[in-house]
Write an enzyme that holds these catalytic residues in place. Sequence first.
Site, PDB file in Angstrom:
ATOM      1  N   TYR A 157       1.179  -1.415   0.197  1.00  0.00           N
ATOM      2  CA  TYR A 157      -0.098  -0.043   0.392  1.00  0.00           C
ATOM      3  C   TYR A 157       0.875   1.599  -0.269  1.00  0.00           C
ATOM      4  CZ  TYR A 157      -4.371  -2.915   1.388  1.00  0.00           C
ATOM      5  OH  TYR A 157      -4.834  -3.560   1.082  1.00  0.00           O
ATOM      6  N   LYS A 206       3.853 -15.262   1.487  1.00  0.00           N
ATOM      7  CA  LYS A 206       3.876 -16.331   0.894  1.00  0.00           C
ATOM      8  C   LYS A 206       5.121 -16.189  -0.060  1.00  0.00           C
ATOM      9  CE  LYS A 206       0.517 -16.855  -2.589  1.00  0.00           C
ATOM     10  NZ  LYS A 206       0.474 -18.047  -3.228  1.00  0.00           N
ATOM     11  N   ASP A 220      -2.163 -17.547   0.943  1.00  0.00           N
ATOM     12  CA  ASP A 220      -3.681 -18.592   0.796  1.00  0.00           C
ATOM     13  C   ASP A 220      -4.328 -20.002   1.579  1.00  0.00           C
ATOM     14  OD1 ASP A 220      -0.832 -19.606   0.013  1.00  0.00           O
ATOM     15  OD2 ASP A 220      -1.674 -20.098  -2.193  1.00  0.00           O
ATOM     16  N   ASP A 228      -5.141  -7.157   6.105  1.00  0.00           N
ATOM     17  CA  ASP A 228      -6.129  -5.832   5.305  1.00  0.00           C
ATOM     18  C   ASP A 228      -7.580  -7.774   5.316  1.00  0.00           C
ATOM     19  OD1 ASP A 228      -7.822  -4.280   4.665  1.00  0.00           O
ATOM     20  OD2 ASP A 228      -6.741  -3.758   3.186  1.00  0.00           O
ATOM     21  N   ASP A 250     -10.589  -9.319   7.612  1.00  0.00           N
ATOM     22  CA  ASP A 250     -11.954  -8.949   7.902  1.00  0.00           C
ATOM     23  C   ASP A 250     -12.043 -10.862   7.742  1.00  0.00           C
ATOM     24  OD1 ASP A 250     -11.694  -6.534   8.035  1.00  0.00           O
ATOM     25  OD2 ASP A 250     -12.556  -6.257   5.309  1.00  0.00           O
TER      26      ASP A 250
END
Length: 367
Positions: free
Chosen positions: A142, A192, A224, A248, A252
């Site tokens: 980001y 990852k 993942d 992020d 959630d």
Amino acid sequence: MSNPSLLILAGDGIGPEVMSQVQRVIGWFGDNRGLNFDVSEDLVGGAAYDKHGVPLHDDTMAKAQEVDAVLLGAVGGPKYDDLDFSVKPERGLLRLRKEMDLFANLRPAQCFDALSDFSSLKTELVAGLDIMIVRELTSGVYFGEPRGIFEEGNERVGINTQRYTESEIERGARAAFELAMKRDKRLCSMEKANVMESGILWRQVVTEVSKDYPEVELSHMYADNGAMQLVRAPKQFDVIYTDNLFGDILSDCAAMLTGSLGMLPSASLGAPMDNGRPKALYEPVHGSAPDIAGQGKANPCACVLSFAMALRYSFAEGGEADRLEAAVEKVLADGVRTGDLMQADGGTPVSTSEMGDALLAALDASL
Ligand code: NAD
């Protein structure tokens, strides 16, 4: 010794409504537990824009840097949707996070027994769930450069860059290990590393930091797979440490295991100040909920639980934080529900202030 200081930024929409219940709770701890705070209040988001033309005034930013903790409600709303990007309400919140350098975002996913059938998962998978996700908040994709939309040949290309320094990974890892030490002493780091160099470095640095925390059992998981495991068997986790982007999404995902947005607190912590307390901002996960704002329908529990996190992480009052969380648990177990927690089969929802009344009564009963 002077009282610890709290800056309250209630913000927009339901922010002031839920915050007024937190103010009552803060008052209760002063009256009944000798825990007094020097509370000041200021504007953020659309409310600050309306008064100052900016979503966070410099004086407010300066105050936030000085206090022991900031408690924020929510920002935003349709009235501000067409504002220039630079003065949108969310920019006020982003400025706070950036200038306070709040690098560790703590997102608990805790399932209250009374709400276990609210989860999208089967009750037995979530009953007793208690996970803490630590998301790195100030770096990663980001923020990395280069970024932008560029012309390349006869088409456009959108670019963002995942970039992490060792020290950025390390300071978040230390925060996560410290938390694990106070919990079940298990930490799962997610990245990852199979396809990203930043993930390889992440894994190496977290492994190095783990040598300082021999009591904590460290595991690594590809992010993942982490997402799959969170919905397959979430109770296998204690603390999860992950980067800004994966955090992020995963936080959630974990949050929804527990039911309603109206129940979810968060903390964002930075480096220790001179008094040893971390720079800290506490806020509910939900937004300003314009669809119910001004109607007395909002659930104040997420904001109240954010204050409980402040008691625990800024003020070393873990026992009082437990008391407040137990009060929330009791109120829910007694069947007191705001509209967001109602089942399809009915009942009468309580208002925001009636939920506050019930919480104070439960706190009284805890004495
Ligand atoms: P939202 O979280 O405000 O609302 C989503 C849904 O959940 C709505 O139906 C709302 O009524 C309900 N809800 C949320 N909190 C609740 C509570 N405490 N009690 C009962 N119901 C609750 O998300 P949104 O609708 O996508 O965004 C609304 C505004 O909030 C936008 O301007 C958005 O930019 C902003 N926002 C701010 C923050 C923040 O301040 N940290 C976070 C998310 C969104």
